[in-house]
Design an enzyme around this catalytic site. Sequence first.
Site, PDB file in Angstrom:
ATOM      1  N   ASP A 191       6.445  -7.980  14.719  1.00  0.00           N
ATOM      2  CA  ASP A 191       7.418  -7.298  13.863  1.00  0.00           C
ATOM      3  C   ASP A 191       8.155  -6.199  14.621  1.00  0.00           C
ATOM      4  O   ASP A 191       7.800  -5.850  15.747  1.00  0.00           O
ATOM      5  CB  ASP A 191       6.724  -6.727  12.608  1.00  0.00           C
ATOM      6  CG  ASP A 191       5.380  -6.069  12.931  1.00  0.00           C
ATOM      7  OD1 ASP A 191       5.166  -5.699  14.095  1.00  0.00           O
ATOM      8  OD2 ASP A 191       4.560  -5.924  12.011  1.00  0.00           O
ATOM      9  N   ASP A 225      -3.342  -1.815   3.039  1.00  0.00           N
ATOM     10  CA  ASP A 225      -3.003  -2.560   1.816  1.00  0.00           C
ATOM     11  C   ASP A 225      -3.169  -4.075   1.999  1.00  0.00           C
ATOM     12  O   ASP A 225      -2.774  -4.857   1.144  1.00  0.00           O
ATOM     13  CB  ASP A 225      -1.567  -2.226   1.358  1.00  0.00           C
ATOM     14  CG  ASP A 225      -0.496  -2.645   2.367  1.00  0.00           C
ATOM     15  OD1 ASP A 225      -0.849  -3.201   3.441  1.00  0.00           O
ATOM     16  OD2 ASP A 225       0.697  -2.416   2.087  1.00  0.00           O
ATOM     17  N   HIS A 252      -1.827  -5.871   4.461  1.00  0.00           N
ATOM     18  CA  HIS A 252      -0.711  -6.581   5.114  1.00  0.00           C
ATOM     19  C   HIS A 252      -1.128  -7.088   6.497  1.00  0.00           C
ATOM     20  O   HIS A 252      -2.002  -6.521   7.148  1.00  0.00           O
ATOM     21  CB  HIS A 252       0.565  -5.727   5.177  1.00  0.00           C
ATOM     22  CG  HIS A 252       0.531  -4.547   6.096  1.00  0.00           C
ATOM     23  ND1 HIS A 252       1.084  -3.338   5.775  1.00  0.00           N
ATOM     24  CD2 HIS A 252       0.020  -4.381   7.339  1.00  0.00           C
ATOM     25  CE1 HIS A 252       0.934  -2.494   6.776  1.00  0.00           C
ATOM     26  NE2 HIS A 252       0.280  -3.098   7.744  1.00  0.00           N
ATOM     27  N   GLU A 303       3.900  -7.436   3.399  1.00  0.00           N
ATOM     28  CA  GLU A 303       3.320  -6.539   2.409  1.00  0.00           C
ATOM     29  C   GLU A 303       2.796  -7.330   1.211  1.00  0.00           C
ATOM     30  O   GLU A 303       3.140  -8.508   1.038  1.00  0.00           O
ATOM     31  CB  GLU A 303       4.407  -5.550   1.944  1.00  0.00           C
ATOM     32  CG  GLU A 303       4.919  -4.628   3.028  1.00  0.00           C
ATOM     33  CD  GLU A 303       3.956  -3.490   3.378  1.00  0.00           C
ATOM     34  OE1 GLU A 303       2.725  -3.660   3.246  1.00  0.00           O
ATOM     35  OE2 GLU A 303       4.444  -2.432   3.806  1.00  0.00           O
TER      36      GLU A 303
HETATM   37  P1  PGA Z   1      -3.178   0.146  12.769  1.00  0.00           P
HETATM   38  O1  PGA Z   1      -2.122  -0.725  11.990  1.00  0.00           O
HETATM   39  O2  PGA Z   1      -3.770  -0.726  13.828  1.00  0.00           O
HETATM   40  O3  PGA Z   1      -2.364   1.269  13.373  1.00  0.00           O
HETATM   41  O4  PGA Z   1      -4.193   0.624  11.807  1.00  0.00           O
HETATM   42  C1  PGA Z   1      -2.444  -2.012  11.586  1.00  0.00           C
HETATM   43  C2  PGA Z   1      -1.368  -2.566  10.684  1.00  0.00           C
HETATM   44  O5  PGA Z   1      -0.751  -1.803   9.924  1.00  0.00           O
HETATM   45  O6  PGA Z   1      -1.145  -3.785  10.704  1.00  0.00           O
END
Ligand code: PGA
Length: 234
Positions: A67, A136, A138, A143
Amino acid sequence: MQIIKTSSYRKLSKKANEIVVDAVFKNPNLVLGLATGSTPLGLYQLLIKSFKGGKIDFSKVKTFNLDEYYGLKKNDSQSYSYFMDKNLFSKINIKKENIHILNGVAKNKKEECAKYEREIKKAGGIDLQILGIGADGHIAFNEPGSLLKSRTRLIKLKEQTRKDNARFFELKKEVPKFAFTMGIATILEAKKIILLAGKNKKEIISQVLKTKINPQIPASFLKLHPRCIFIVEE
Ligand code: PGA
């Protein structure tokens, strides 16, 4: 789905590094899907170490990132392009032309997404996809509410995600509201997936394991994949 429990973040990163090093050893032309965020940083440090120690050669590897924030240029210090360059690409022997990251400032958004899907196909599909997971549920920026059939597209970020990612920005209001992301269907087409989750993701990981497949917890779709490994820190 296979679950590998590790007793520390270091061990989690080590396990992931072993899997990537082994995959590139077996297939030097590997198409590798990459993630950003804090969780894969330990893996990237070990990959750099493995490269410096002659254990992995990225000269023929192709990468596709999951992304990119919408509205940020490649050289913006908050962009995922910049993040990848700083934390991995500038320290290994990957060829620039083999790196693929969505262009956050693409004028034609639909075409940018369609082009990304075409490039993945042209490369022969993703062999190994690295994933993190959001609080959450995702995966990439898919999302809650993202559908199984979703493909690369522009998505509105949830407030929770913007709040979680605000730590990388000076002010929360600077966190972009939209991002380009591979879709669930795009991710599930990867031949093998490894999801990395530190102990801060304990709650969402246990929800994913308990729940039935449903769009409110996008990571639950990974249960449909025949070769998906969760590497979690206990
Ligand atoms: P993080 O993010 O590794 O910084 O916790 C993971 C994500 O949001 O996919």
